[in-house]
Design a protein around this motif. Structure first.
Motif, PDB file in Angstrom:
ATOM      1  N   VAL A 175      88.099  55.005  41.034  1.00 46.63           N
ATOM      2  CA  VAL A 175      87.476  53.759  41.471  1.00 46.63           C
ATOM      3  C   VAL A 175      86.742  53.080  40.316  1.00 46.63           C
ATOM      4  CG1 VAL A 175      87.197  54.316  43.918  1.00 46.63           C
ATOM      5  CG2 VAL A 175      85.464  55.067  42.286  1.00 46.63           C
ATOM      6  N   LEU A 176      86.729  51.767  40.400  1.00 51.39           N
ATOM      7  CA  LEU A 176      85.918  50.922  39.515  1.00 51.39           C
ATOM      8  C   LEU A 176      84.749  50.363  40.317  1.00 51.39           C
ATOM      9  CD1 LEU A 176      88.894  48.989  37.903  1.00 51.39           C
ATOM     10  CD2 LEU A 176      87.478  50.719  36.756  1.00 51.39           C
ATOM     11  N   PRO A 177      83.648  50.020  39.664  1.00 55.25           N
ATOM     12  CA  PRO A 177      82.523  49.418  40.410  1.00 55.25           C
ATOM     13  C   PRO A 177      82.947  48.132  41.102  1.00 55.25           C
ATOM     14  CG  PRO A 177      81.840  50.070  38.200  1.00 55.25           C
ATOM     15  CD  PRO A 177      83.327  50.209  38.243  1.00 55.25           C
ATOM     16  N   GLY A 178      82.493  47.952  42.331  1.00 54.70           N
ATOM     17  CA  GLY A 178      82.802  46.751  43.086  1.00 54.70           C
ATOM     18  C   GLY A 178      81.867  45.605  42.750  1.00 54.70           C
ATOM     19  N   ARG A 181      77.986  46.067  44.131  1.00 50.95           N
ATOM     20  CA  ARG A 181      77.384  47.405  44.006  1.00 50.95           C
ATOM     21  C   ARG A 181      75.861  47.357  44.112  1.00 50.95           C
ATOM     22  NH1 ARG A 181      78.409  51.291  38.693  1.00 50.95           N
ATOM     23  NH2 ARG A 181      76.737  52.790  39.101  1.00 50.95           N
ATOM     24  N   TRP A 189      76.556  54.830  44.601  1.00 52.67           N
ATOM     25  CA  TRP A 189      77.718  55.044  43.730  1.00 52.67           C
ATOM     26  C   TRP A 189      77.881  56.527  43.408  1.00 52.67           C
ATOM     27  CZ3 TRP A 189      81.959  52.710  41.909  1.00 52.67           C
ATOM     28  CH2 TRP A 189      82.573  53.252  40.780  1.00 52.67           C
ATOM     29  N   THR A 193      81.115  58.983  44.518  1.00 56.05           N
ATOM     30  CA  THR A 193      81.984  59.609  43.522  1.00 56.05           C
ATOM     31  C   THR A 193      81.724  61.102  43.319  1.00 56.05           C
ATOM     32  OG1 THR A 193      80.463  58.870  41.779  1.00 56.05           O
ATOM     33  CG2 THR A 193      82.365  57.461  42.255  1.00 56.05           C
ATOM     34  N   ALA A 258      83.015  49.571  45.644  1.00 51.57           N
ATOM     35  CA  ALA A 258      83.961  50.066  44.638  1.00 51.57           C
ATOM     36  C   ALA A 258      85.352  49.540  44.961  1.00 51.57           C
ATOM     37  CB  ALA A 258      83.962  51.599  44.639  1.00 51.57           C
ATOM     38  N   ALA A 281      85.024  58.156  39.268  1.00 50.62           N
ATOM     39  CA  ALA A 281      84.878  56.926  38.486  1.00 50.62           C
ATOM     40  C   ALA A 281      85.989  56.834  37.445  1.00 50.62           C
ATOM     41  CB  ALA A 281      83.515  56.895  37.800  1.00 50.62           C
TER      42      ALA A 281
END
Length: 283
Positions: A175-178, A181, A189, A193, A258, A281
């Motif tokens: 996942v990448l940060p949304g 966040r 977060w 994760t 995310a 992450a």
């Protein structure tokens, strides 16, 4: 033509979806597991635009009205052609009048049946996909339906079988940060994760509802509705995240913590109720 003898729990026609209509609230939709859908088309020599049948939890029975080349990919299922066992991820000839039968997958959820030439149903907004949320495209398949075969084929296939890994026992989605966040508590977060999550029975092509630790929000007010992409992990007020799939809506005022990387979406599409997963992450 292919005649549907039994659709199983859910079978729909899917293609690459409807990109470009998000401004009027229409999601892309299309095959939930695009990698499996694309492979099925390649195995029968179809063009990338061809539509396939997405079978959820197996149980699909089709009868070929003429000799037909097909391929079954995605969740590995027992396959028979005219009563004889046949492999997944390989071109299969179904003689006229014979049945193609998909059993129940032991792992994974969605299998794809490509027919050389593609499934030919009417297009809506440039796509033949069934969108379960927007109600666009053809209805889910039912016993007695007849599927026409189109002409979206190119060169004859030359592959005997494609090597494909089965869905993993312990899936990890990157996942990448949304974009929102900061609307969640500072530890949200980290919890997303580092903790484990379970797919709830209340999951479908729209999204996966996940159970696990409650993710607390830092703000209680609501956002204006915003666009989403497949893979968005949204956190509603109950703190249980939702991982959106092909038939996703707009945000509905809840923050997106995310986003699952595109390459891992096929893995997410094969998760079924009770499956456990983790997020990691992306680097």
């Amino acid at each position: 033509m292919l005649r549907v003898l039994a659709p199983g729990p859910l079978a729909t026609v899917q293609d690459a979806g409807r990109p470009g209509w998000a401004a009027i609230g229409v999601p892309r939709s299309g095959a939930a597991d695009r990698a499996a859908h694309d492979l099925a088309n390649r195995l029968v020599g179809n063009l990338p635009s061809a539509a396939t049948v997405e079978a959820t939890a197996g149980g699909l029975r089709l009868r070929a009205e003429r000799t037909t080349l097909v391929a079954v990919t995605g969740a590995p299922v027992p396959v028979t052609v005219a009563g004889r066992a046949a492999p997944c991820n390989a071109p299969l000839t179904v003689p006229a009048g014979a049945e193609l039968v998909l059993g129940t997958p032991a792992i994974g959820l969605r299998s794809y049946v490509a027919v050389r030439g593609g499934v030919d149903v009417a297009q809506v907004l440039g796509s033949r996909s069934t969108d379960r949320l927007s109600g666009l495209g053809p209805e889910p398949l039912a016993a007695g339906d007849v599927l026409a075969v189109g002409d979206a084929a190119g060169e004859e296939p030359v592959v005997d079988v494609a090597p494909v890994r089965p869905p993993p026992d312990r899936p990890v989605l990157r996942v990448l940060p949304g974009p929102r966040r900061d609307w969640l508590a500072p530890d949200a977060w980290t919890r997303l994760t580092s903790d484990g999550w379970t797919v709830s029975p209340d999951s479908d092509r729209v999204g996966l509802r996940l159970t696990g630790p409650r993710l607390e929000r830092a703000r209680d007010d609501e956002l204006p509705s915003e666009g989403l992409v497949p893979g968005a992990v949204q956190v509603p007020p109950d703190g249980a995240p939702v991982l959106f799939l092909a038939d996703h809506p707009v945000t509905g005022g809840y923050p997106v913590l995310a986003v699952v990387v595109t390459a891992d979406l096929p893995m997410a599409a094969q998760l079924r109720p009770g499956d456990e997963l983790r997020f990691r992450a992306a680097r």
